[in-house]
Design a protein around this motif. Sequence first.
Motif, mmCIF file in Angstrom:
data_model
loop_
_atom_site.group_PDB
_atom_site.id
_atom_site.type_symbol
_atom_site.label_atom_id
_atom_site.label_comp_id
_atom_site.label_asym_id
_atom_site.label_seq_id
_atom_site.Cartn_x
_atom_site.Cartn_y
_atom_site.Cartn_z
ATOM 1 N N LYS A 27 0.849 -1.203 0.000
ATOM 2 C CA LYS A 27 0.000 0.000 0.000
ATOM 3 C C LYS A 27 0.880 1.246 0.000
ATOM 4 O O LYS A 27 0.583 2.218 -0.696
ATOM 5 N N VAL A 32 -3.393 -0.356 -4.187
ATOM 6 C CA VAL A 32 -4.678 -0.166 -3.527
ATOM 7 C C VAL A 32 -5.377 -1.523 -3.417
ATOM 8 O O VAL A 32 -5.513 -2.229 -4.428
ATOM 9 N N LEU A 43 -4.208 -6.517 -4.593
ATOM 10 C CA LEU A 43 -3.864 -5.097 -4.649
ATOM 11 C C LEU A 43 -3.558 -4.722 -6.090
ATOM 12 O O LEU A 43 -2.994 -5.522 -6.837
ATOM 13 N N ASN A 45 -2.066 -1.504 -8.780
ATOM 14 C CA ASN A 45 -1.417 -0.229 -9.031
ATOM 15 C C ASN A 45 -1.333 -0.126 -10.552
ATOM 16 O O ASN A 45 -0.507 -0.799 -11.176
#
Length: 125
Positions: A27, A32, A43, A45
């Motif tokens: 993070k 994100v 996650l 990006n």
Amino acid sequence: MIKNVPTGLAHVAIPAGDFTATVEFYKNLGFVPVVMHEFSCILENGSCRLEIYRRRVDEKPAGAIDHIALVSEDIDAAYKEIVAMGCEIVSKGIESNEMFAPKSNRFFLFLGPNNERIEFAQVSD
């Protein structure tokens, strides 16, 4: 060459020794969380996607890349081609999971020439 070639990178899976610290680390790098479960997190990006999951004690060491997942447009046809190539399938055939809910995720895993685990994944609405 197979006809149903991958069209992109789906994700890279990383087993975490400290799940919370690993998620926080990525993070801080700008990733994100888009899917969060007790045992795993996806996650993003940009177009880069990571799957961080709680490491199972008897498996790969923390930080070792578990598998590379590639996007497949036709998972059924790709599966047949990979089997025909003689690759060792290490999943239970074509599987599905709810990690990407509400989207559908179908995938299979096989071994590459160096015993690397490769996943073909088809995610759809």
